[in-house]
Write a protein that holds these residues in place. Structure first.
Motif, short mmCIF file in Angstrom:
data_model
loop_
_atom_site.label_atom_id
_atom_site.label_comp_id
_atom_site.label_asym_id
_atom_site.label_seq_id
_atom_site.Cartn_x
_atom_site.Cartn_y
_atom_site.Cartn_z
N GLY D 30 0.79 -1.23 0.00
CA GLY D 30 0.00 0.00 0.00
C GLY D 30 0.81 1.27 0.00
O GLY D 30 0.26 2.36 0.02
N THR D 31 2.14 1.17 -0.02
CA THR D 31 2.97 2.36 0.06
C THR D 31 2.73 3.29 -1.13
O THR D 31 2.63 2.83 -2.25
N ARG D 32 2.63 4.59 -0.83
CA ARG D 32 2.44 5.55 -1.92
C ARG D 32 3.79 5.97 -2.46
O ARG D 32 4.49 6.78 -1.85
N ARG D 51 -8.00 17.90 -10.03
CA ARG D 51 -7.92 17.55 -8.62
C ARG D 51 -6.52 17.69 -8.03
O ARG D 51 -6.37 17.86 -6.83
N PRO D 53 -3.48 18.71 -6.21
CA PRO D 53 -3.28 19.91 -5.39
C PRO D 53 -2.07 20.74 -5.81
O PRO D 53 -2.02 21.93 -5.52
N THR D 54 -1.08 20.13 -6.47
CA THR D 54 0.11 20.91 -6.83
C THR D 54 0.17 21.22 -8.31
O THR D 54 1.10 21.87 -8.75
N CYS D 73 4.92 16.20 -7.89
CA CYS D 73 3.91 15.30 -7.33
C CYS D 73 4.20 15.04 -5.86
O CYS D 73 5.33 14.73 -5.50
N ILE D 74 3.19 15.18 -5.00
CA ILE D 74 3.40 14.95 -3.58
C ILE D 74 2.85 13.61 -3.13
O ILE D 74 2.70 13.36 -1.94
N GLN D 75 2.54 12.74 -4.05
CA GLN D 75 2.09 11.38 -3.74
C GLN D 75 0.90 11.34 -2.78
O GLN D 75 0.83 10.48 -1.92
N CYS D 76 0.00 12.30 -2.92
CA CYS D 76 -1.13 12.28 -1.99
C CYS D 76 -2.15 11.24 -2.43
O CYS D 76 -2.92 10.73 -1.63
N GLY D 77 -2.18 10.93 -3.72
CA GLY D 77 -3.11 9.92 -4.20
C GLY D 77 -4.52 10.43 -4.40
O GLY D 77 -5.45 9.65 -4.53
N PHE D 78 -4.69 11.74 -4.45
CA PHE D 78 -6.03 12.30 -4.67
C PHE D 78 -6.50 11.98 -6.08
O PHE D 78 -7.68 11.71 -6.31
N ASP D 81 -7.77 8.46 -6.18
CA ASP D 81 -9.10 8.34 -5.59
C ASP D 81 -10.18 8.86 -6.52
O ASP D 81 -11.29 8.36 -6.53
N ASN D 90 -1.19 3.72 -7.50
CA ASN D 90 0.02 4.03 -6.76
C ASN D 90 0.97 2.86 -6.84
O ASN D 90 0.59 1.74 -6.54
#
Lengths: 359, 124, 163, 124
Positions: D30-32, D51, D53-54, D73-78, D81, D90
């Motif tokens: 599950g690691t992003r 979507r 954010p950056t 990319c901040i790897q938020c995974g938005f 989703d 991911n």
């Protein structure tokens, strides 16, 4: 004849993990007054609500601070959920509590390491951080991130953890707890630790209350106040007894944190036992309209979130009063009259997180 | 149990008297917060055993000015300096006055002067 | 365990960020990742350092500090920007107090992505940075030889010419 | 003195240090780490671009390409989703450090469905 000097302390100092700058007015070796100054890492992220919509903003809120990131994200979501009148499914509440307590354990272990480093106990520093890595492994396995969890979202949690995995984690935590006893025994019994911490940085109960200290700084001065008693998330089912020490010195604050680690292990055990089944998120419709102040307990103390929505997808105002910000006036009080070599230890006993304080 | 919260609207002229009332009742200062709307909306939050009280007052956005409460609550100096730097509120007689050097930022009063909030689009 | 030919010393500066990368750099020094086994030492003095690690973006306040640290470091030197904030400003790039990534102030040799950058990724970044340092050092050595030749000529001149 | 026990114990136990560059690290599923696009199912709907954010993701409908700036990319995974076709995912492996800012550009073979030509209404 005494001589007054002003010594600048920080922002880059070998024992300080973070950029805080103090101007110490000293008379011989004694500190008369300390004046902090900020602005090295001010980001102004509160104004990002103009540019990010309220769901995206969860990621910004998580990045208020890299150490207690999950509780920041959770606090923001909680405030918005209250404004929108959303009730979470119970499993989401319990999972949030589980992660919040894990982040408390890792933050306190981190702090234990740093304070040990500040009074020159390198071995203890290394051992605390070694155990912290095991906690981070659990965090990474369940959320996918090491320091930025990224697991909270408005209306629930972004991930679910299977019940088998939770059982396994319960067993792992038991071994970690047993290992931790060897480290905390050193704090409790070792002669040199006591020598460095006892009777240093006295903050009386009245001062702590008046100056607005929060968290272990306040509880170390004998004031039983813990925002977890508010009963948010799963704390409404789990009894939390505020941990209080009455010595008012650095050692008392240290002991509060150590006892809180064990309390967190206990809370996690209860959470794992009672974990309800079901959904972990619900669909969010509409935009927040209204305002709410949410109080949560962070590793460093009580944090206050203020959210004001206007019925559009952008919020009017997001404000976070972080625990370090509230602990700065008490810190100045503690520094008055202390010896110069004690300054790093006293600064560390409030567990300063400057990126929190400056946002 | 959740602590009850209430918002009390006051006039900016009787701020000191109301804050003194809170001090006499044995309450502690929790936070001071400002919001940029058509006017500046300030909330002074105090906490006692019974609950949290937010004193709410309004100030004009153009040259706002307030007396300091640091004589009553010393811990307020951090919040007041923050409000001075971010919102441009002129707060008189702060005990520890940084004179705009609390946050050393590139633009003065970023939350007040260049704030977009009142011109924001309403939902269609 | 000779990963590197020499022991690189690094100085770490924490710019404006959430501290996550800062903590991860510190975690690199602790038992699980222990970069000291490669001879990497985190020093507080820029004059001792070969590698500058920067976490977080640059703002008005930290710009002169970073520039000063960079100038104080002896040549050859390598700058490693750790984390998304240091490379591009990341999620805070739209904030009013942001100047941008580290490359807005000083030249950056290696970018380490990640939010927060993982310790493994930081170790990889340092390895990459040292390769850059090695090439810089070779170039610098040639440069220095040239400079020394020019410097020594007048010194030997009086000896060669008879009085 | 208490520390002696801890020190002795670590002397006889296996090392806590992961032998990282020599032995590769295995990640949790599950690691992003970084964002992967399944090109065949992408419809260039631009939701991930909106979507993010950056602003790391760029979708080029004309050029039929999807690109991501790895250093933003901040790897938020938005995006993962919110992807309606579930073509983003991911991957646990992180982006490796580089000397310049990498942009990955992927060609997407998606053909937008041809709109049916409007049935010609017979002139009245």
């Amino acid at each position: 004849m005494s001589n007054r000097t002003i010594i600048p302390f920080g922002p880059q100092h070998p024992v300080l993990p973070e950029p805080i700058h103090l101007d110490l007015v000293v008379e011989d070796e004694r500190v008369i007054e300390a004046i902090p100054s900020f602005g090295f890492i001010h980001r102004g992220l509160e104004r990002l609500v103009e540019k990010k919509d309220f769901q995206e903003f969860t990621f910004v809120a998580e990045r208020v601070c890299g150490i207690c990131s999950f509780i920041h994200g959770m606090g923001y979501c909680q405030a918005v959920e209250r404004v929108m009148g959303i009730t979470l499914p119970p499993r989401a509440d319990y999972l949030r509590t589980f992660w919040a307590e894990l982040s408390r354990i890792h933050s306190h272990l981190l702090w234990m390491g740093l304070v040990a480093d500040a009074f020159g106990f390198e071995n203890l520093f290394m051992n605390s951080w070694r155990i912290r890595e095991n906690i981070l492994d659990i965090v990474e396995e369940t959320t996918g991130g090491r320091v930025i969890f990224g697991a909270a979202k408005i209306g629930g949690t972004r991930r679910d953890v299977t019940n088998d995995k939770l059982k396994e984690i319960g067993r792992t935590l038991k071994t970690i707890e047993a290992e931790l006893h060897a480290i905390t025994d050193v704090f409790e019994q070792d002669y040199s630790v006591q020598q460095r911490l006892r009777g240093i940085g006295i903050l009386s109960r009245e001062d702590a209350f008046d100056l607005g200290a929060v968290g272990p700084t306040l509880r170390g001065s004998g004031e039983p106040m813990d925002a977890r008693c508010e009963g948010y998330a799963a704390y409404r089912d789990i009894e939390v007894e505020p941990i209080v020490e009455s010595d008012c010195d650095s050692y008392a604050r240290c002991m509060v944190r150590i006892r809180e680690i064990y309390q967190s292990f206990d809370i996690i055990r209860q959470v794992l036992c009672r974990m309800p089944d079901g959904e972990t998120e619900i669909k969010v419709k509409g935009y927040p309209n209204g305002e709410h102040f949410a109080r949560l307990e962070q590793p460093r103390g009580e944090v206050l979130y203020y959210v004001k929505g206007n019925g559009t997808k952008h919020l009017d105002r997001f404000r976070v009063r972080t625990p370090t910000f509230a602990n700065i006036p008490p810190l100045l009080k503690m520094l008055q009259g202390c010896d110069l070599p004690d300054v790093p230890v006293i600064v560390l006993t409030i567990d300063p997180c400057i990126s929190c304080a400056e946002r | 149990m959740e602590t009850p919260q209430e918002i009390v609207t006051i006039a900016s002229s009787d701020l000191l008297a109301k804050v003194q009332e809170q001090k006499d009742a044995g309450h502690r200062l929790v936070q001071i917060c400002a919001t940029t709307l058509e006017q500046l909306e300030l909330s002074y939050s105090f906490m006692g055993k019974e609950g949290i009280t937010h004193l709410r007052l309004l100030l004009p956005r153009d040259q706002p000015s307030l007396p300091s409460i640091t004589d009553i609550y010393f811990g307020a100096f951090a919040y007041e300096n923050e409000m001075h730097d971010l919102f441009g509120i002129d707060i008189r007689d702060i005990r520890v006055d940084y004179k705009g050097k609390f946050y050393k930022i590139s633009e003065p009063a970023p939350f007040n002067a260049g704030c977009l909030i009142p011109t924001r689009k309403q939902p269609s | 365990m000779s990963m590197f030919k020499r022991s690189p010393w690094m100085v770490h500066y924490d710019g404006a960020s959430c501290n996550g990368c800062d903590i991860e750099v510190l975690a690199c020094l602790t038992p699980r990742y222990d970069v000291e086994r490669f001879g990497v030492i985190n020093t507080g003095n820029p004059k001792h350092a070969d590698v500058l690690l920067i976490t977080g973006y640059i703002n008005e306040q930290s710009q002169p500090v970073v520039r000063q640290i960079y100038q104080q470091m002896p040549d050859p030197k390598v700058v490693i920007a750790i984390g998304i904030c240091a490379t591009s400003g990341g999620i805070f790039s739209e904030c009013y107090n942001t100047k941008g990534g580290v490359d807005s102030t000083i030249p950056v040799d290696v970018y380490v992505p990640g939010c927060a950058a993982r310790p493994e990724s930081i170790i990889d970044g340092v390895v990459k940075g040292l390769a850059v340092l090695e090439t810089k050092r070779a170039a610098w050595r040639i440069e220095r030889k040239k400079r020394n030749r020019v410097f020594r000529l007048p010194f030997f001149k009086p000896k060669a010419s008879p009085p | 003195m208490k520390m002696t026990y801890v020190a002795l114990k670590s002397l006889f136990s296996s090392p806590a240090t992961a032998n990282y560059p020599a032995e590769p690290k295995t990640y949790y599923p599950g690691t992003r780490g970084h964002i992967v696009l399944e090109v065949s199912t992408c419809t260039l709907c631009k939701i991930c671009e909106i979507r993010c954010p950056t602003g790391a993701i760029q979708v080029d409908r004309e050029g039929k390409a999807w690109s991501i700036e790895r250093m933003k990319c901040i790897q938020c995974g938005f995006c993962v989703d919110s992807c309606p076709r579930k073509c983003l995912s991911n991957d646990p492996q992180y982006t490796s450090p580089a000397s310049e800012k990498i942009t990955d550009r992927l060609d997407v073979p998606y053909e937008p469905p041809k709109r049916k030509p409007k049935p010609e209404t017979p002139p009245a």
